[in-house]
Design an enzyme around this catalytic site. Structure first.
Site, PDB file in Angstrom:
ATOM      1  N   HIS A   2       0.335  -1.107   0.022  1.00  0.00           N
ATOM      2  CA  HIS A   2      -0.287   0.040   0.181  1.00  0.00           C
ATOM      3  C   HIS A   2       0.414   0.982  -0.116  1.00  0.00           C
ATOM      4  O   HIS A   2       0.201   2.467  -0.192  1.00  0.00           O
ATOM      5  CB  HIS A   2      -1.306   0.070   1.366  1.00  0.00           C
ATOM      6  CG  HIS A   2      -2.012   0.978   1.420  1.00  0.00           C
ATOM      7  ND1 HIS A   2      -2.251   1.856   0.178  1.00  0.00           N
ATOM      8  CD2 HIS A   2      -3.574   0.448   1.399  1.00  0.00           C
ATOM      9  CE1 HIS A   2      -3.629   2.712   0.593  1.00  0.00           C
ATOM     10  NE2 HIS A   2      -4.110   1.463   0.840  1.00  0.00           N
ATOM     11  N   ASP A  35     -11.450  -6.903 -18.741  1.00  0.00           N
ATOM     12  CA  ASP A  35     -11.303  -7.809 -19.688  1.00  0.00           C
ATOM     13  C   ASP A  35      -9.708  -7.960 -20.261  1.00  0.00           C
ATOM     14  O   ASP A  35      -9.983  -7.502 -20.931  1.00  0.00           O
ATOM     15  CB  ASP A  35     -12.536  -7.601 -21.248  1.00  0.00           C
ATOM     16  CG  ASP A  35     -12.630  -8.474 -21.733  1.00  0.00           C
ATOM     17  OD1 ASP A  35     -11.761  -9.432 -21.417  1.00  0.00           O
ATOM     18  OD2 ASP A  35     -13.632  -8.281 -23.027  1.00  0.00           O
ATOM     19  N   SER A  37     -25.955  12.041  -1.835  1.00  0.00           N
ATOM     20  CA  SER A  37     -24.925  10.540  -3.195  1.00  0.00           C
ATOM     21  C   SER A  37     -25.123   9.166  -2.951  1.00  0.00           C
ATOM     22  O   SER A  37     -24.928   8.678  -2.137  1.00  0.00           O
ATOM     23  CB  SER A  37     -23.517  11.309  -3.055  1.00  0.00           C
ATOM     24  OG  SER A  37     -22.707  10.534  -2.194  1.00  0.00           O
ATOM     25  N   THR A  38     -24.473   8.381  -4.056  1.00  0.00           N
ATOM     26  CA  THR A  38     -25.032   6.827  -3.836  1.00  0.00           C
ATOM     27  C   THR A  38     -23.959   6.067  -2.975  1.00  0.00           C
ATOM     28  O   THR A  38     -24.245   5.441  -2.283  1.00  0.00           O
ATOM     29  CB  THR A  38     -24.469   6.076  -5.190  1.00  0.00           C
ATOM     30  OG1 THR A  38     -25.944   6.970  -6.055  1.00  0.00           O
ATOM     31  CG2 THR A  38     -24.592   4.876  -5.228  1.00  0.00           C
TER      32      THR A  38
END
Length: 460
Positions: free
Chosen positions: A176, A405, A282-283
């Site tokens: 990290h 992907d 907000s979400t």
């Protein structure tokens, strides 16, 4: 040709995992004499001894066989990893702390490599990627270890695991202190792009920006951060803090809030709050407020126990003097923290509204001066009650994990393994791209059962 060295072959790793081999992968330009040194900034030093970030990404391929895995999937992943590392040289390097240096540096030298493990598992792919709780320890064999000592630490390591006739997964372990979630996922997008398109060049939005001079902060902040680490562990050591032991009854669970669920919760806040117009609905605020309230409820009915929360904020979007490019390589996050609070505030009927008001205010208080507030943040965290239920968020719905992907379709499931301790949760966008949110939990089974019940009750 990917430079590699086979180290181990066909070794038993766990009851459900067989190692096929471990090799080393070098950046594709590894024959050059180019070296690179990046000093750790105060944003990086905040995470210096924090445990590594572990993620596993599952891909469903019901017709995948061992020969196809070894002859097609693994070679393509390794060659594209080599190409992507040539754009991200620090990830192939090490963190080094020379005896005369006041702080560590990230150092890439020619011939540096990353560890790449190939394994096969007989675990149930559908259980690990499904909607029911399962033992947290089942994920641990799917992520590789990260080597570290007092004076050096590896930056990133990789593992690809086959589930015959079910699919495969990619495990990534990252230090990290070198990369935050934004940097790590941008690298993974680069790797996926090069693997899928069999190319060696990257689009501009995936090319890392290395100039450290854009990071400005308070005077002596590096020294202050290192002093805190020295008070926790021995001075000038790069060894990560030990991982907490995970009890056998700790389980993983992924809960999804659909877009419709989030809208229901938004309307509920508007109805129940006397000042909903001042709330930032907000979400993120809605999701975290709801999850936080349910977690506090699952922790018991003692109203006097201390609780709190923390969530990370990407400062690339906040700091403007000087502006920091979105492709900046490294850590550039600030933590919004609220401690101590009393559990009773969130246990009643108005608990959800109370959480939303606090978390909304925490978001609104963020500004371009966040870096200058880090000394105050450090002091707050140092003084947190030891026994508090502290809810911390990892991940983000903005990372786009389900867009990774590599050429075999988008991920079937993406999980942060390193949330395996009470109070840690993860967030990601829903796989179907509908605007929902996936939230990952790791709790003791009894507490998880209570939490799941609360989560489902609150949406009705």
């Amino acid at each position: 040709m990917v430079p590699e060295k086979i180290i181990i072959s066909h070794q038993k790793m766990s009851p459900s995992l067989n190692m096929i081999h471990v090799s080393r992968v070098a950046p594709s330009n590894s024959n050059s004499s180019e070296s690179l040194t990046l000093p750790l900034t105060f944003f990086d030093l905040l995470w210096l001894k924090h445990k590594a970030v572990e993620r596993v990404i599952f891909y469903k391929l019901t017709d995948v066989t061992r020969p196809f895995f070894e002859l097609v999937i693994v070679p393509n992943l390794k060659s594209s990893l080599s190409s992507s590392l040539s754009h991200y040289l620090p990830l192939a390097g090490q963190i080094l702390w020379e005896s005369l240096d006041p702080k560590p540096n990230i150092v890439y030298s020619p011939n540096d490599t990353v560890s790449f493990t190939v394994a096969e598992s007989n675990a149930d792919f559908s259980r690990l990627t499904g909607k029911e709780p399962f033992s947290s320890t089942e994920l641990h064999p799917l992520v590789p270890e990260l080597q570290n000592s007092d004076d050096s630490a590896s930056v990133m390591s990789f593992q690809v695991t086959l589930f015959p006739n079910q699919g495969f997964c990619i495990g990534v372990t990252a230090h990290h202190a070198v990369s935050d979630g934004k940097t790590t996922t941008t690298f993974l997008k680069s790797w996926a792009h090069l693997c899928k398109h069999q190319d060696s060049s990257l689009p501009e939005d995936l090319i890392p920006f290395y100039d450290r001079t854009v990071i400005k902060g308070p005077p002596e902040i590096d020294t202050k951060v290192l002093k805190i680490w020295h008070s926790i562990d021995k001075p000038k050591s790069l060894k990560l803090l030990p991982k907490p032991e995970i009890d056998s009854d700790v389980v993983r669970y992924t809960y999804e809030l659909t877009r419709e669920d989030i809208e229901k919760l938004r309307e509920r806040l508007k109805r129940e709050s006397s000042s909903s117009s001042s709330l930032r609905l907000s979400t993120f605020v809605i999701t975290f407020s709801y999850i936080f309230t349910c977690l506090i409820g699952s922790g018991g009915d003692d109203p006097d126990r201390p609780v709190g929360y923390r969530f990370a904020v990407d400062c690339r979007r906040l700091i403007d003097d000087p502006p920091i490019p979105l492709t900046y390589f490294g850590n550039c996050v600030y933590s919004a923290v609220k401690i101590p609070l009393m559990a009773g505030l969130f246990l009643g009927e108005q608990g959800f509204v109370a959480a939303a008001r606090l978390i909304s205010d925490s978001v609104e208080e963020l500004d371009s001066n966040v870096a200058w507030k880090i000394p105050e943040l450090l002091e707050t965290c140092e003084n947190a009650p030891v026994e508090s239920q502290f809810v911390s968020v990892a991940g983000s719905t903005r990372f786009g994990m389900y867009g990774l992907d590599f050429g075999w379709g988008k991920p079937f499931k993406s999980l942060l393994v390193s949330i395996d301790q009470r109070g840690k949760i993860s967030m990601a966008e829903s796989r179907d791209g509908s605007g929902g949110v996936e939230i990952g939990f790791s709790l003791k089974k009894e507490e998880m059962n209570v939490l799941i019940d609360l989560l489902h009750k609150g949406i009705k």
